[in-house]
Design a protein around this motif. Structure first.
Motif, mmCIF file in Angstrom:
data_model
loop_
_atom_site.group_PDB
_atom_site.id
_atom_site.type_symbol
_atom_site.label_atom_id
_atom_site.label_comp_id
_atom_site.label_asym_id
_atom_site.label_seq_id
_atom_site.Cartn_x
_atom_site.Cartn_y
_atom_site.Cartn_z
ATOM 1 N N ARG A 190 0.885 -1.173 0.000
ATOM 2 C CA ARG A 190 0.000 0.000 0.000
ATOM 3 C C ARG A 190 0.915 1.213 0.000
ATOM 4 O O ARG A 190 1.726 1.384 0.913
ATOM 5 C CB ARG A 190 -0.879 0.003 1.246
ATOM 6 N N VAL A 191 0.794 2.016 -1.034
ATOM 7 C CA VAL A 191 1.659 3.184 -1.179
ATOM 8 C C VAL A 191 0.782 4.426 -1.137
ATOM 9 O O VAL A 191 -0.071 4.624 -2.009
ATOM 10 C CB VAL A 191 2.466 3.131 -2.492
ATOM 11 N N VAL A 201 4.257 0.724 2.335
ATOM 12 C CA VAL A 201 4.140 -0.309 3.363
ATOM 13 C C VAL A 201 3.945 -1.666 2.699
ATOM 14 O O VAL A 201 3.078 -1.825 1.835
ATOM 15 C CB VAL A 201 2.953 -0.016 4.309
ATOM 16 N N ARG A 202 4.747 -2.605 3.090
ATOM 17 C CA ARG A 202 4.592 -3.982 2.617
ATOM 18 C C ARG A 202 3.475 -4.656 3.395
ATOM 19 O O ARG A 202 3.367 -4.505 4.622
ATOM 20 C CB ARG A 202 5.899 -4.747 2.799
ATOM 21 N N GLY A 220 -5.610 -10.835 9.294
ATOM 22 C CA GLY A 220 -4.636 -11.773 8.744
ATOM 23 C C GLY A 220 -3.496 -11.085 8.013
ATOM 24 O O GLY A 220 -2.896 -11.686 7.110
ATOM 25 N N LEU A 221 -3.183 -9.830 8.385
ATOM 26 C CA LEU A 221 -2.167 -9.063 7.679
ATOM 27 C C LEU A 221 -1.016 -8.689 8.598
ATOM 28 O O LEU A 221 -1.197 -8.478 9.803
ATOM 29 C CB LEU A 221 -2.778 -7.776 7.100
ATOM 30 N N ALA A 222 0.157 -8.609 8.020
ATOM 31 C CA ALA A 222 1.337 -8.095 8.711
ATOM 32 C C ALA A 222 1.913 -6.959 7.876
ATOM 33 O O ALA A 222 1.949 -7.043 6.637
ATOM 34 C CB ALA A 222 2.381 -9.202 8.897
ATOM 35 N N TYR A 223 2.360 -5.890 8.549
ATOM 36 C CA TYR A 223 2.814 -4.693 7.858
ATOM 37 C C TYR A 223 4.281 -4.402 8.179
ATOM 38 O O TYR A 223 4.731 -4.625 9.302
ATOM 39 C CB TYR A 223 1.986 -3.474 8.284
ATOM 40 N N SER A 224 4.987 -3.853 7.201
ATOM 41 C CA SER A 224 6.356 -3.395 7.426
ATOM 42 C C SER A 224 6.666 -2.265 6.445
ATOM 43 O O SER A 224 6.242 -2.296 5.283
ATOM 44 C CB SER A 224 7.362 -4.532 7.255
ATOM 45 N N ILE A 274 -3.058 2.454 8.421
ATOM 46 C CA ILE A 274 -1.664 2.247 8.027
ATOM 47 C C ILE A 274 -0.741 3.146 8.848
ATOM 48 O O ILE A 274 0.301 2.720 9.349
ATOM 49 C CB ILE A 274 -1.484 2.530 6.516
ATOM 50 N N ALA A 275 -1.130 4.421 8.981
ATOM 51 C CA ALA A 275 -0.318 5.348 9.766
ATOM 52 C C ALA A 275 -0.253 4.915 11.229
ATOM 53 O O ALA A 275 0.812 4.985 11.859
ATOM 54 C CB ALA A 275 -0.896 6.756 9.653
ATOM 55 N N ASP A 276 -1.385 4.442 11.766
ATOM 56 C CA ASP A 276 -1.424 4.044 13.177
ATOM 57 C C ASP A 276 -0.546 2.829 13.453
ATOM 58 O O ASP A 276 0.154 2.770 14.468
ATOM 59 C CB ASP A 276 -2.862 3.751 13.607
ATOM 60 N N VAL A 277 -0.571 1.852 12.557
ATOM 61 C CA VAL A 277 0.148 0.610 12.818
ATOM 62 C C VAL A 277 1.637 0.729 12.514
ATOM 63 O O VAL A 277 2.450 -0.002 13.073
ATOM 64 C CB VAL A 277 -0.480 -0.562 12.028
ATOM 65 N N THR A 278 2.013 1.656 11.631
ATOM 66 C CA THR A 278 3.423 1.778 11.231
ATOM 67 C C THR A 278 4.120 2.997 11.818
ATOM 68 O O THR A 278 5.354 3.038 11.865
ATOM 69 C CB THR A 278 3.548 1.874 9.703
#
Length: 294
Positions: A190-191, A201-202, A220-224, A274-278
């Motif tokens: 997700r860009v 983010v991958r 079921g997702l993992a972010y990096s 996305i912003a919150d988790v990364t």
């Protein structure tokens, strides 16, 4: 900064606007809660969602339809005509970007890889295309995930077409259908692009549902956080410029051969989770963009 809900217009959010010889609109937006926004003071508009106007039920159905159109052209038209105002995103560009076939063509024109794609309402054409392609394919709705259906909400995710013969169903021809090759994923990304800032983010899917469409299973997702190749980043920014957008949320696939594949760019895509988790500074980038204005 003021938050305005267009559905409050015209009853709970009156607007008065006057056009001058200079071409500028002056006036105010006011509501019952004390909101008072001077039109000439608006330097940026962030349209978070499409909120319909609410028309007076005492009008007949044709009257409400006419009044709705007048509200859209009056309220929306004045805001769109404000001089020196940044829109996130420009309404005309945003409407054009909602057409996925247009996006895909423009993405290919800037050099991005796109999936083999067919849009048709003809069952035989779909069947012949799938047979000639000779690779797994998916069905993908062109108008997002959430759809109303007689009082219920249906969620339509990207879905594999496992039986080619099913494409010959007579019901296939009831509307336009988009079929794409099923790209073999190493992972997805997700860009989020805000102005010229790019946040990538991958996304690794841990469930079978998420592997087909990650929106189907957020648990079921993992972010990096990742850094995109310079050339890919440049192509995304060129596509944004061609589409006339200043904000966009891209969905990309990094396939098993190492190729980046463009799926779509959502001009109103969410970025909060996305912003919150990364911890990426997307909120700050958006605030800076709005504060800077045009």
């Amino acid at each position: 900064m003021a938050q305005v809900n267009p559905s409050s217009f015209p009853v709970r959010l009156p607007m008065g606007a006057c056009l001058h010889g200079s071409g500028s609109w002056t006036g105010h937006l006011r509501d019952r809660d004390g909101l008072d926004v001077e039109l000439v003071g608006i330097s940026a508009v962030w349209q978070r969602g499409a909120t319909p106007f609410v028309m007076d039920e005492r009008m007949s159905s044709p009257e409400r339809a006419f009044a709705y159109g007048e509200a859209r052209r009056g309220f929306g038209g004045v805001l769109t005509a404000l001089g020196n105002c940044l829109w996130v995103n420009d309404p005309v560009a945003a409407a054009r970007a909602e057409y996925k076939p247009f996006q895909l063509a423009e993405a290919a024109r800037v050099g991005l890889a796109v999936p083999e794609t067919l849009i048709t309402s003809d069952a035989r054409t779909a069947y012949d295309w799938a047979r000639e392609l000779g690779r797994p394919i998916v069905y993908k709705p062109m108008d997002g995930v959430v759809h109303a259906d007689e009082g219920r909400v249906r969620l339509l995710y990207t879905a594999p077409v496992t039986d080619r013969e099913s494409l010959l169903d007579p019901a296939f021809g009831r509307t336009a259908q988009m079929l794409q090759e099923r790209v073999q994923k190493a992972f997805e990304a997700r860009v989020t692009v805000v102005g010229t800032e790019v946040f990538a983010v991958r996304i690794d899917a841990k469930s079978s549902a998420a592997q087909e469409d990650w929106r189907a299973d957020y648990d079921g997702l993992a972010y990096s956080i990742i850094h995109l190749p310079f050339e890919l980043r440049a192509k995304l920014l060129r596509l944004m410029a061609r589409l006339g957008l200043v904000y966009g949320a891209f969905d990309l696939i990094h396939d098993v051969s190492g190729r980046w594949v463009f799926l779509e760019v959502n001009q109103r895509g969410e970025f909060g989770w996305i912003a919150d988790v990364t911890g990426l500074g997307i909120y700050s980038a958006m605030a800076d963009l709005l504060e800077k204005g045009s």
